[in-house]
Structure formats: structure tokens, C-alpha cells
Write an enzyme that holds these catalytic residues in place. Sequence first.
Site, mmCIF file in Angstrom:
data_model
loop_
_atom_site.group_PDB
_atom_site.id
_atom_site.type_symbol
_atom_site.label_atom_id
_atom_site.label_comp_id
_atom_site.label_asym_id
_atom_site.label_seq_id
_atom_site.Cartn_x
_atom_site.Cartn_y
_atom_site.Cartn_z
ATOM 1 N N CYS A 22 -1.420 33.894 -40.841
ATOM 2 C CA CYS A 22 -0.594 34.271 -39.699
ATOM 3 C C CYS A 22 -1.478 34.940 -38.660
ATOM 4 C CB CYS A 22 0.562 35.151 -40.120
ATOM 5 S SG CYS A 22 0.048 36.680 -40.821
ATOM 6 N N THR A 27 -5.253 36.666 -39.112
ATOM 7 C CA THR A 27 -6.458 36.348 -38.337
ATOM 8 C C THR A 27 -6.684 37.280 -37.151
ATOM 9 O OG1 THR A 27 -5.235 34.666 -37.107
ATOM 10 C CG2 THR A 27 -6.531 33.919 -38.990
ATOM 11 N N HIS A 32 -2.836 19.732 -2.190
ATOM 12 C CA HIS A 32 -3.762 20.069 -3.258
ATOM 13 C C HIS A 32 -3.408 21.379 -3.940
ATOM 14 C CE1 HIS A 32 -6.396 16.814 -3.057
ATOM 15 N NE2 HIS A 32 -6.999 17.109 -1.913
HETATM 16 P P1 ADP Z 1 -9.680 14.639 -2.127
HETATM 17 O O1 ADP Z 1 -10.368 14.460 -3.426
HETATM 18 O O2 ADP Z 1 -9.857 15.968 -1.532
HETATM 19 O O3 ADP Z 1 -8.266 14.163 -2.181
HETATM 20 P P2 ADP Z 1 -10.254 12.181 -0.845
HETATM 21 O O4 ADP Z 1 -11.591 11.572 -0.956
HETATM 22 O O5 ADP Z 1 -9.216 11.603 -1.720
HETATM 23 O O6 ADP Z 1 -10.417 13.720 -1.087
HETATM 24 O O7 ADP Z 1 -9.829 12.073 0.679
HETATM 25 C C1 ADP Z 1 -9.059 13.010 1.404
HETATM 26 C C2 ADP Z 1 -7.958 12.295 2.167
HETATM 27 O O8 ADP Z 1 -8.507 11.302 3.018
HETATM 28 C C3 ADP Z 1 -6.999 11.581 1.255
HETATM 29 O O9 ADP Z 1 -5.696 11.731 1.731
HETATM 30 C C4 ADP Z 1 -7.440 10.150 1.351
HETATM 31 O O10 ADP Z 1 -6.377 9.277 1.112
HETATM 32 C C5 ADP Z 1 -7.939 10.040 2.767
HETATM 33 N N1 ADP Z 1 -8.958 8.991 2.837
HETATM 34 C C6 ADP Z 1 -10.098 8.912 2.126
HETATM 35 N N2 ADP Z 1 -10.772 7.777 2.414
HETATM 36 C C7 ADP Z 1 -10.059 7.122 3.348
HETATM 37 C C8 ADP Z 1 -10.223 5.882 4.023
HETATM 38 N N3 ADP Z 1 -11.263 5.087 3.787
HETATM 39 N N4 ADP Z 1 -9.272 5.531 4.906
HETATM 40 C C9 ADP Z 1 -8.207 6.328 5.143
HETATM 41 N N5 ADP Z 1 -7.984 7.502 4.538
HETATM 42 C C10 ADP Z 1 -8.904 7.907 3.640
HETATM 43 MG MG MG Z 2 -7.716 12.481 -2.941
#
Ligand code: ADP
Ligand code: MG
Length: 889
Positions: free
Chosen positions: A836, A771, A453
Site C-alpha cells: 500500500c 511504500t 495553442h
Molecule cells: P505551430 O506548430 O506553431 O502550429 P505551424 O507550423 O503549424 O506552427 O504553423 C503556424 C500556423 O501557420 C498554422 O495555423 C498553420 O496552419 C499555418 N501555416 C503553416 N504553413 C502554412 C502554409 N504553407 N500555408 C498557409 N498556412 C500555413
Molecule cells: Mg500547427
Amino acid sequence: MGQKYVYLFSEGSGAMGDLLGRKGANLADMISLGLPVPYGFTITTEACRRFYDEGKQIHPLISSQIEDGLATLEQITGKAIGHPTRPLLVSVRSGSSISMPGMMDTILNLGINDKTAESLAYQTNQPAFAYDSYRRFIQMFASIVLDVDSSLFEEELLRMKDIAGVTRDSDLDADHLADLINRYKKIVSEETGHCFPQDPIEQLMKATGAVFDSWYNQRAMIYRRIHKIPEHLGTAVTIQEMVFGNAGVNSGTGIAFTRHPSTGEASLFGEFLLNAQGEDIVAGIRTPSPLSLLQDNMPVVYAQLKKTAHKLENHYRDMQDIEFTVENSRLFLLQTRAAKRTAEAAIKVTVDMANEGLISRDEALLRINPSNLSPLLQYTIDPHSVLDLLGTGLGASSGAATGIIVFDAEEAERLHRTGLSVILVRPETTPEDIHGMVASDGVLTIRGGVTSHAAVVARDLGKPSVVGCESFTVDLEERRLHAGDRTLNEGDVITICGSSGQVINGEAPLVPPRFSDEFKTLLQWARDRKTLPVLASVNSPREADLSRRMGAEGVGLCRTEQMFKDPHRLGIVTKMMLAHSAYERRKYLNQLIPIQKDDFCGIFRAMEGKPVTIRLIDPPLHEFLPNAEVLSLEIERARVAGDTGELKQKIALLERIQILHESNPAFGHRGCRLGITYPEIYECQTRAIAEAALDLKREGIHVYPRIIVPLLSHTNEMLAVRVNVLNTLEQVYTQYCDRMDIPIGAFMELPRACLTADRIVEYADFFVYGTNDLTQSTYGFSRDDAEGKYLAYYLDHKILQDNPFVVLDQEGVGQLIKIGIEKGRSKRPGLKIGVCGDHTSEQQSVLFFQNEGLDFISSLPHRIPMSLLSAAQAAIHTEKAPVPTTKQK
Ligand code: ADP
Ligand code: MG
Ligand code: MG
């Protein structure tokens, strides 16, 4: 029945992003595309808004709809939440209508408790997997819902790995994990005074509330402020059946980009972790392997992923960032969204897609925000230089940055405020550090991959970043960075290169940017599409030449005073400014004419066949004078040394400076005021311009000079300067036995000039708005002071929506511009008017200029690409929605 707050995946669609969040809407969309997505349902953003309206309570109507949704999910999956033999586990995921990667919370493995953990262990015959899922859940639930400090669990995990003698989380065996769970539960009871909740429905409702609540956590609020995302949107919550990437060696989790997010290269790119859950990658806790690991281990799954990526890209007609999980060799998709990318990648992807026929050229031009081009217009590390390399990590966000090492976000913010360039160095990338990333020039981390992230956010912010530099270690307590056998301290200078991943000791030599072929193509498309001419604001022949090559159609502003800033010339200018009489002044001016003439010739040549607007000298005298304080010191020194000759001269100089001193030089004796009270200055400049032009004309070169008069407020000023300039021109024409048409225009940068444009136009052949100064004089803000002192506060507290020096204030400054246009053209229909200033490379401002019927915009050489793109976008927008131009009286 009441309002509908819960939508099953099969009830949703890609068009419902506002209601279901981008994540929820795209999951529903992927289901309808027939892709393998674990089933679930989404609680709407309206439910979130209602949650806040009702004092952070989930209304019974909403909770009963959640329970209904859950019942359907149980039916479809054939499992039940909390069931002793067929337990359903779900994730509780956040998602706003505008994607905010990692800014809000998500909880995995919900529904697990002491009993279901056992049955999961028994059924899968993999107790380690079941316990691993449970301990993850306790940690996430406790930190997100129960507000327990997450590091308590991290420490316990480290301790357990020590005891077990393993380094990877996934190497812990069932016994160790069972032990860990007990310790985790103990932490929870100690910290909260309650046992860890065992009832899955209680878990679910609390988790849902906590995810709603995460809309207002600090990092999400900062992210929204930076990206101007409205506060009222709220987040949706998606409840989805779990799939398990941590179910053994045939399982794993990954992220795939349909093209490369840093370079834009058109091939599948991503990262993969064997035997892990998604959170491990996105949170940057572990540094993942390249996707080739998946390709080698599970070629069939890889091929399926590749096909899916292609399908998604075609469906959304944009590059995607896909989350997937493999459970026992079966592929599941968990998310897709438009991928965040660097400016470099954005351009390549967009141009490639237009060439592939996936999008039109107009779409391509509209997809790139001109302000995002700035990293491409920056300098990069010289590839031929010898570097003192400290180590190499993964290049996560292109561009180079030099700054001092800082080890935490708060310190980065503090030092940034004092004007220092900082590089934020952290053990791992976490979205919590967002405020520090904003304040830093670059980001370096020891762990984490390029799809984490924080790397995503760095790309989004346009900050160079290097991640996963695992040969380094960081000692946060001692505040040291160890790079092999070398040690660096906080405050030491390093350079990072976000393309190559290099980390360099000290400052690295930089070279000017090179444009990729795709960038050149995009600029060509922009030139072909725009209707508003883009000119350049230049001060030297070299800049004129550069601008011409970038596609400038002339010079909109040449600031003559800039030509005097080099040391040799400055000496003559200083003497001129200090002169006691017109006679003496003229003596020095005569030395300056040949120099200026040379510069003008160079600019005219570079712009052959195009108009060149030259502004007569503008700044206050004192800008060319020595600093009075420094001079006083020198006088003291001369006195001590008994150097009487020098002493006398210096005292005289100081006296003259004191006479010329002004209490407010911005409103001082400058611009046309200087040209009117010392007419010989403008006379000499006019002579230099006319002579240069006529000399070149003799050579057969086509030149179109224009003269413009700065800092006008009254029409009589325009008249006085005009008379002087015209007389001088006549003298030159007589001398050369030749003449040419040199229009004389008004530089519009004071409100009074705009309000009386119908009078000024009596003596002005054209107008150019400045400006920057018009904004300063309209607001009564001095830009440097405003930006350094109170403007940031104004923006943070929404006193002002935008920085008026970046985005033109249409309501105030724009009104003055409109009045000036209307009044000017009421007397002189067809009056040529240009503009400009820094606004000429900003999207919204340029659209305004286009709508107001201006004849050209002029921008600094290195910002011409932004202006070209802004102008192309303005042309496309005005064509789509024609806006009436200013009414003519
Ligand atoms: P973010 O917005 O922080 O990415 P996510 O909702 O996408 O949060 O979820 C965080 C992590 O958990 C991601 O890597 C996602 O793929 C995984 N994840 C979410 N839901 C599931 C699920 N139902 N099964 C397996 N992994 C999941
Ligand atoms: Mg995600
Ligand atoms: Mg000015």
C-alpha cells in the site's frame, strides 16, 4: 553525395517521425493519402543536431540540399522564389518528433519582398492581400529571426487601425497597409541597424537557422521538462508552399478536431476565421467563430473537410487535430496530429473507438495514462448552487478551479511557491506563459479560442481553463479585471469552470465527481482485464462502502488511529495517552473499545466476504496531544485571570507533554514500540477487532479480519506483539465459545525489516509493504520537507529523474522490496504479500509490483480507478513481454 538531410514530401512517410518530426512525417503521409496538401520538403532533425554541434551554423552540405529541395519545389509549383511575375512564397515550420504545440517558431509568407509584394498585388488584383502578407512576414521574421520585440509591431498596427478607423486587422485597406509596411521596415532598421533583408535565399537560410534555434527557447524548454521530452531530439524544419487564407472573403483558416477535445463527443468540432492566416487562430490573437461559419459560407468545402477528417481518423486510428486553410474556396490541409484532449474526452473517445471497432479493448486500456485521470476524480461546481456569476467565456479545459487572480506568469509562479492557489488571468493566450500556467490552478483569458495553442496546452496539463471571455477587460497596469460594471483586483478570489466557461466571484460550492457512462465502462474493462487484486486503504465504514462500490476487493490497510481524530473521540485518546499508569490507560481504552468495535463492524459489513487488514495503532503519542505553545499561552491567560483550578490542571498537562516530547517523532516512540511498551493498547485493539468479527459471524456475515503490526525493524518485536495478540485472541475466543482464523502480519516499511524478512517471517503470517514510509526511511527523506524544499530542485536539475514518492524508486526501494519478498518466501513459500502507499496508483510502479509477484495492491478510495487501470495495463504488458518473477532459492 553524403548524408541525406532533406526529404521531399513524396520521399517521406508517417513512419519517419523521428527524422522528419511529427508534422513533416504526417504531411508526407497526407500527400500519399491523396489529400490536398501544399507541396514542400522537410529538413531533418539530424540537420538540427548538426546545426548545434557546429556552433549554430548550417553546414554547406545541408544548405546545398535545401537549395536542391527548393529547386524541385519551384519545378512542381511552376513558381520561383523571388521571381518578379511568378513568386513562390513558403512557410518555414518547426516540428519535433513529439508534438509540442506552439512551443517553437514558424514563419509564414517567406519569399516576399518589395518587388514580389508588388507583383503579387498586381497578379491577384488584390493589393490589400499582398501587403497584408508582407506586413505579417516582416513582423514574424523580425521578431523570430532578428530578435526585434514583437510588441513594437503590435503597437504600430493598433495605431494604424485607429488612424483608419477600423477594429479588425482585415479591414485595413491597401494604402494603410502600404503605410504600415514602411513603418515596420523603419522599426527594423532602427532596432537592428540594417534594412529588412530583401534576398529570399538569405531570408530562407536565416529563417531555417532561427527555427532550429527555437528548440532552446524558454517555453519549449519548460514544455519538455514537464512532459519529459528528451533535449537531444531537436526539431525538423518543413518548407512548404504558402496557401492564403487571407486572400479575401472566400478564404479563411481554421482548426478542426475530429471529435470534441473537451467532451469527446463524436462529431466534427472546430473554429474558423474568415480572411485570415493560420497564425491568427493558433496564437490566440483573434477569437474565431465556430466551424458552422464555414458550413454556412462554404458548404461544399465544409463537406469536404468532414470527409477528410473521417479519413484521417480512420487512418491514424485516433482523434485528430487538423489545421486547414481555404484559399478562394479551395480546401488545403496543413497539419494533422493526435489531438490533445481533456481526461474526460480521452475516456469517451477511447471507449467510443473501441466500441466502434476502430481499436481493441486492450489498446483502449493502454491509451489512457492513469495519472491523467486525476481531474475526473476531483470535485466540480455544484450545478444546483446559486452562483455570483461574473461572466461566461468559452470552456476550454474541463474541471473547476478556485484561486486568487494573478495577472502575469512570474507572479503566478511566485505565489504558487508560497502555497497559494492562483488563477492566471491574461488578455490573450500565449504559449510564452507556460511556466505561469504550470504554477496556476486555472487559466482565464479575454481573447482567443478553444483551439488556440494555450488552450491546447491547458488541456494537456489538465488545468481548467476559460478563454475568449470577451465581456471582460484586463488592465495590466492597474492590475484590475473589469467584469461589466464590477472591478476585481489582483488577489481577489474567483472560481472558473472549464466545462461551462463560467467565471464566478469568490469560491463556488463544489460537489464530488460523477463518473460518465464511458468512464464506468472503461473501469469495468480494467477490472475484467487485470490479474492483480486491487484493495482499498480506508479509515471508516463510509470509505469502505465507497471503495467496495468502486470495485475494491477488500481492505489492504485500515489505519486505526484515523478513527480517533474526531473531536469527541480525541478527548478520550488524549487522556489515554497522558495516563500515568497502565491501570489508568486501560480505563480510557475501555471507553474506546466500543467505539472502535462499531467502526470495525461497519467496515466488515461493507466488505463482506473480503479480507480486511487492520493495522494496530501507529503514530507517536504526541500527535494526539494539545499543542504545547498554545497550552503555554493558555496558562499565561489563566494566571492573569487568577483561575487557579484551571491553572494547576494545565500546568500538569504541559509537564506531561514535555516528558512525552520527542526530538524526532518520525523515528519516535510509536508503532510496535508503543504496542510493546504499553501492551494494553494493542490488547484492547485486538479485542475490539476480534469481538466485532465474532459478533458479525453470529449474524451469519462472512468476515475475514487480519491484523498487521506497524514499524517493525526486528523479529523480536514481531514476536512480542504476536504473543500479546494471540493471548488476547484466545481470551476472546474463550469468552465467545467460538473462534476464527485471524492472521497476524508484518508491515514492511523500514529497511531492516526487508533485510531480515527471513527472520520476521518466522512470526508473521503475511507482509504488507508501506511504500511511502519505506521510501522515506530508505532515502532518509522526510516527505513533507523534501517536497516543500529541495525535491523540486533535484527534479529540475536531474539529480533525481522522478519524485520517488510518486514513482517507485525501483533501484533502491524496489531492491529492498525484492529482498523482502525473496527472503520471506524462502522460508514460507506462497507467503501472501501486498503493498500500500501512493505508488499503487502509478503506472510504472504497479507494473513493478505485478512483475515481482505481489498478491495485492491497496489504494485510497478516490484513487482506486487509477489503480484499476494501472493493474489492467500491467496485466497487458506482462502478457506481451513475460518478465521472470523473482527467483526462488
Ligand atoms: P505551430 O506548430 O506553431 O502550429 P505551424 O507550423 O503549424 O506552427 O504553423 C503556424 C500556423 O501557420 C498554422 O495555423 C498553420 O496552419 C499555418 N501555416 C503553416 N504553413 C502554412 C502554409 N504553407 N500555408 C498557409 N498556412 C500555413
Ligand atoms: Mg500547427
Ligand atoms: Mg508508517
